[in-house]
Motif scaffolding. Structure first.
Motif, PDB file in Angstrom:
ATOM      1  N   ARG A  13       0.845  -1.193   0.000  1.00  0.00           N
ATOM      2  CA  ARG A  13       0.000   0.000   0.000  1.00  0.00           C
ATOM      3  C   ARG A  13       0.881   1.243   0.000  1.00  0.00           C
ATOM      4  O   ARG A  13       1.982   1.246   0.536  1.00  0.00           O
ATOM      5  CB  ARG A  13      -0.903   0.040   1.236  1.00  0.00           C
ATOM      6  CG  ARG A  13      -1.950  -1.064   1.280  1.00  0.00           C
ATOM      7  CD  ARG A  13      -3.005  -0.829   0.204  1.00  0.00           C
ATOM      8  NE  ARG A  13      -3.990  -1.871   0.138  1.00  0.00           N
ATOM      9  CZ  ARG A  13      -4.012  -2.849  -0.755  1.00  0.00           C
ATOM     10  NH1 ARG A  13      -3.057  -2.945  -1.653  1.00  0.00           N
ATOM     11  NH2 ARG A  13      -4.969  -3.750  -0.777  1.00  0.00           N
ATOM     12  N   CYS A  14       0.364   2.299  -0.585  1.00  0.00           N
ATOM     13  CA  CYS A  14       1.058   3.580  -0.599  1.00  0.00           C
ATOM     14  C   CYS A  14       1.107   4.119   0.831  1.00  0.00           C
ATOM     15  O   CYS A  14       0.064   4.198   1.495  1.00  0.00           O
ATOM     16  CB  CYS A  14       0.309   4.555  -1.512  1.00  0.00           C
ATOM     17  SG  CYS A  14       0.929   6.238  -1.431  1.00  0.00           S
ATOM     18  N   PRO A  15       2.281   4.499   1.339  1.00  0.00           N
ATOM     19  CA  PRO A  15       2.369   5.027   2.702  1.00  0.00           C
ATOM     20  C   PRO A  15       1.744   6.416   2.860  1.00  0.00           C
ATOM     21  O   PRO A  15       1.454   6.839   3.971  1.00  0.00           O
ATOM     22  CB  PRO A  15       3.867   5.062   2.978  1.00  0.00           C
ATOM     23  CG  PRO A  15       4.511   5.112   1.645  1.00  0.00           C
ATOM     24  CD  PRO A  15       3.596   4.383   0.709  1.00  0.00           C
ATOM     25  N   VAL A  16       1.510   7.099   1.757  1.00  0.00           N
ATOM     26  CA  VAL A  16       0.921   8.443   1.817  1.00  0.00           C
ATOM     27  C   VAL A  16      -0.601   8.379   1.766  1.00  0.00           C
ATOM     28  O   VAL A  16      -1.291   8.991   2.582  1.00  0.00           O
ATOM     29  CB  VAL A  16       1.461   9.326   0.663  1.00  0.00           C
ATOM     30  CG1 VAL A  16       0.762  10.673   0.629  1.00  0.00           C
ATOM     31  CG2 VAL A  16       2.963   9.501   0.799  1.00  0.00           C
ATOM     32  N   ALA A  19      -3.556   3.726  -0.569  1.00  0.00           N
ATOM     33  CA  ALA A  19      -4.125   3.078  -1.752  1.00  0.00           C
ATOM     34  C   ALA A  19      -3.230   1.946  -2.238  1.00  0.00           C
ATOM     35  O   ALA A  19      -2.045   1.876  -1.902  1.00  0.00           O
ATOM     36  CB  ALA A  19      -4.302   4.101  -2.871  1.00  0.00           C
ATOM     37  N   SER A  20      -3.795   1.063  -3.052  1.00  0.00           N
ATOM     38  CA  SER A  20      -2.999   0.003  -3.665  1.00  0.00           C
ATOM     39  C   SER A  20      -2.009   0.629  -4.649  1.00  0.00           C
ATOM     40  O   SER A  20      -2.146   1.793  -5.039  1.00  0.00           O
ATOM     41  CB  SER A  20      -3.908  -0.999  -4.371  1.00  0.00           C
ATOM     42  OG  SER A  20      -4.659  -0.355  -5.374  1.00  0.00           O
ATOM     43  N   LEU A  21      -1.006  -0.155  -5.041  1.00  0.00           N
ATOM     44  CA  LEU A  21       0.035   0.319  -5.942  1.00  0.00           C
ATOM     45  C   LEU A  21      -0.009  -0.457  -7.249  1.00  0.00           C
ATOM     46  O   LEU A  21      -0.342  -1.644  -7.271  1.00  0.00           O
ATOM     47  CB  LEU A  21       1.408   0.157  -5.287  1.00  0.00           C
ATOM     48  CG  LEU A  21       1.619   1.001  -4.031  1.00  0.00           C
ATOM     49  CD1 LEU A  21       2.826   0.510  -3.259  1.00  0.00           C
ATOM     50  CD2 LEU A  21       1.774   2.458  -4.395  1.00  0.00           C
ATOM     51  N   ILE A  22       0.343   0.226  -8.323  1.00  0.00           N
ATOM     52  CA  ILE A  22       0.372  -0.357  -9.659  1.00  0.00           C
ATOM     53  C   ILE A  22       1.771  -0.162 -10.213  1.00  0.00           C
ATOM     54  O   ILE A  22       2.336   0.934 -10.108  1.00  0.00           O
ATOM     55  CB  ILE A  22      -0.659   0.348 -10.572  1.00  0.00           C
ATOM     56  CG1 ILE A  22      -2.057   0.238  -9.972  1.00  0.00           C
ATOM     57  CG2 ILE A  22      -0.609  -0.207 -11.983  1.00  0.00           C
ATOM     58  CD1 ILE A  22      -3.043   1.230 -10.533  1.00  0.00           C
ATOM     59  N   VAL A  29       3.134   3.147  -8.625  1.00  0.00           N
ATOM     60  CA  VAL A  29       2.315   4.354  -8.590  1.00  0.00           C
ATOM     61  C   VAL A  29       1.072   4.072  -7.768  1.00  0.00           C
ATOM     62  O   VAL A  29       0.435   3.015  -7.931  1.00  0.00           O
ATOM     63  CB  VAL A  29       1.898   4.784 -10.022  1.00  0.00           C
ATOM     64  CG1 VAL A  29       1.108   6.072  -9.986  1.00  0.00           C
ATOM     65  CG2 VAL A  29       3.121   4.925 -10.908  1.00  0.00           C
ATOM     66  N   ALA A  30       0.725   5.002  -6.882  1.00  0.00           N
ATOM     67  CA  ALA A  30      -0.489   4.854  -6.084  1.00  0.00           C
ATOM     68  C   ALA A  30      -1.705   4.914  -6.995  1.00  0.00           C
ATOM     69  O   ALA A  30      -1.748   5.682  -7.956  1.00  0.00           O
ATOM     70  CB  ALA A  30      -0.564   5.949  -5.031  1.00  0.00           C
ATOM     71  N   ALA A  31      -2.715   4.104  -6.689  1.00  0.00           N
ATOM     72  CA  ALA A  31      -3.938   4.069  -7.490  1.00  0.00           C
ATOM     73  C   ALA A  31      -4.796   5.307  -7.253  1.00  0.00           C
ATOM     74  O   ALA A  31      -5.647   5.645  -8.074  1.00  0.00           O
ATOM     75  CB  ALA A  31      -4.733   2.806  -7.181  1.00  0.00           C
ATOM     76  N   VAL A  32      -4.541   6.016  -6.148  1.00  0.00           N
ATOM     77  CA  VAL A  32      -5.325   7.190  -5.771  1.00  0.00           C
ATOM     78  C   VAL A  32      -4.384   8.368  -5.545  1.00  0.00           C
ATOM     79  O   VAL A  32      -3.302   8.205  -4.990  1.00  0.00           O
ATOM     80  CB  VAL A  32      -6.130   6.902  -4.478  1.00  0.00           C
ATOM     81  CG1 VAL A  32      -6.868   8.126  -3.993  1.00  0.00           C
ATOM     82  CG2 VAL A  32      -7.087   5.744  -4.690  1.00  0.00           C
ATOM     83  N   PRO A  40       1.363   9.559  -5.831  1.00  0.00           N
ATOM     84  CA  PRO A  40       2.751   9.322  -5.421  1.00  0.00           C
ATOM     85  C   PRO A  40       3.378   8.178  -6.213  1.00  0.00           C
ATOM     86  O   PRO A  40       2.717   7.197  -6.549  1.00  0.00           O
ATOM     87  CB  PRO A  40       2.628   8.949  -3.941  1.00  0.00           C
ATOM     88  CG  PRO A  40       1.328   9.555  -3.508  1.00  0.00           C
ATOM     89  CD  PRO A  40       0.441   9.473  -4.708  1.00  0.00           C
ATOM     90  N   ARG A  41       4.673   8.325  -6.505  1.00  0.00           N
ATOM     91  CA  ARG A  41       5.437   7.328  -7.265  1.00  0.00           C
ATOM     92  C   ARG A  41       6.622   6.883  -6.416  1.00  0.00           C
ATOM     93  O   ARG A  41       7.231   7.691  -5.716  1.00  0.00           O
ATOM     94  CB  ARG A  41       5.930   7.929  -8.574  1.00  0.00           C
ATOM     95  CG  ARG A  41       4.814   8.462  -9.458  1.00  0.00           C
ATOM     96  CD  ARG A  41       5.346   9.037 -10.751  1.00  0.00           C
ATOM     97  NE  ARG A  41       5.697   7.988 -11.701  1.00  0.00           N
ATOM     98  CZ  ARG A  41       4.836   7.412 -12.538  1.00  0.00           C
ATOM     99  NH1 ARG A  41       3.584   7.771 -12.527  1.00  0.00           N
ATOM    100  NH2 ARG A  41       5.233   6.468 -13.374  1.00  0.00           N
ATOM    101  N   TYR A  42       6.945   5.598  -6.513  1.00  0.00           N
ATOM    102  CA  TYR A  42       8.028   5.017  -5.725  1.00  0.00           C
ATOM    103  C   TYR A  42       8.923   4.193  -6.640  1.00  0.00           C
ATOM    104  O   TYR A  42       8.438   3.399  -7.433  1.00  0.00           O
ATOM    105  CB  TYR A  42       7.453   4.128  -4.610  1.00  0.00           C
ATOM    106  CG  TYR A  42       6.484   4.893  -3.737  1.00  0.00           C
ATOM    107  CD1 TYR A  42       6.943   5.691  -2.704  1.00  0.00           C
ATOM    108  CD2 TYR A  42       5.127   4.848  -3.995  1.00  0.00           C
ATOM    109  CE1 TYR A  42       6.055   6.422  -1.919  1.00  0.00           C
ATOM    110  CE2 TYR A  42       4.230   5.574  -3.221  1.00  0.00           C
ATOM    111  CZ  TYR A  42       4.710   6.356  -2.185  1.00  0.00           C
ATOM    112  OH  TYR A  42       3.843   7.089  -1.422  1.00  0.00           O
ATOM    113  N   THR A  43      10.218   4.381  -6.503  1.00  0.00           N
ATOM    114  CA  THR A  43      11.162   3.649  -7.352  1.00  0.00           C
ATOM    115  C   THR A  43      11.336   2.220  -6.859  1.00  0.00           C
ATOM    116  O   THR A  43      11.074   1.906  -5.700  1.00  0.00           O
ATOM    117  CB  THR A  43      12.534   4.345  -7.396  1.00  0.00           C
ATOM    118  OG1 THR A  43      13.062   4.388  -6.084  1.00  0.00           O
ATOM    119  CG2 THR A  43      12.438   5.733  -7.954  1.00  0.00           C
TER     120      THR A  43
END
Length: 76
Positions: A13-16, A19-22, A29-32, A40-43
């Motif tokens: 899940r996105c820590p911010v 939401a689920s991540l894709i 990338v957060a779904a929301v 939000p995007r995470y490497t």
């Protein structure tokens, strides 16, 4: 490009936003979107998602390089 398994993606899940991540290429990338309207995007580094909010990622990267370098703490 490292591919995150569907099983792992289903529990991350996105820590911010919570939401689920894709997976999008080499990022998750957060779904929301967050309050500012940005998703939000995470490497992904070496197959490991770096799920730190952007404002903490820079600080963690800077601190981590000094803490994990044994030569950095020893006098010359």
């Amino acid at each position: 490009m490292p591919k995150i398994s569907p099983e792992l993606l289903s529990i991350l899940r996105c820590p911010v936003t919570g939401a689920s991540l894709i997976q999008d290429g080499e990022e998750l990338v957060a779904a929301v979107a967050d309050e500012s309207g940005v998703k939000p995007r995470y490497t992904i580094e070496d197959g490991i998602p770096l799920l730190l909010p952007p404002e903490l990622l820079a600080a963690a990267t800077a601190a981590g390089s000094a803490q994990h370098d044994p030569a950095a703490g020893t006098p010359a």
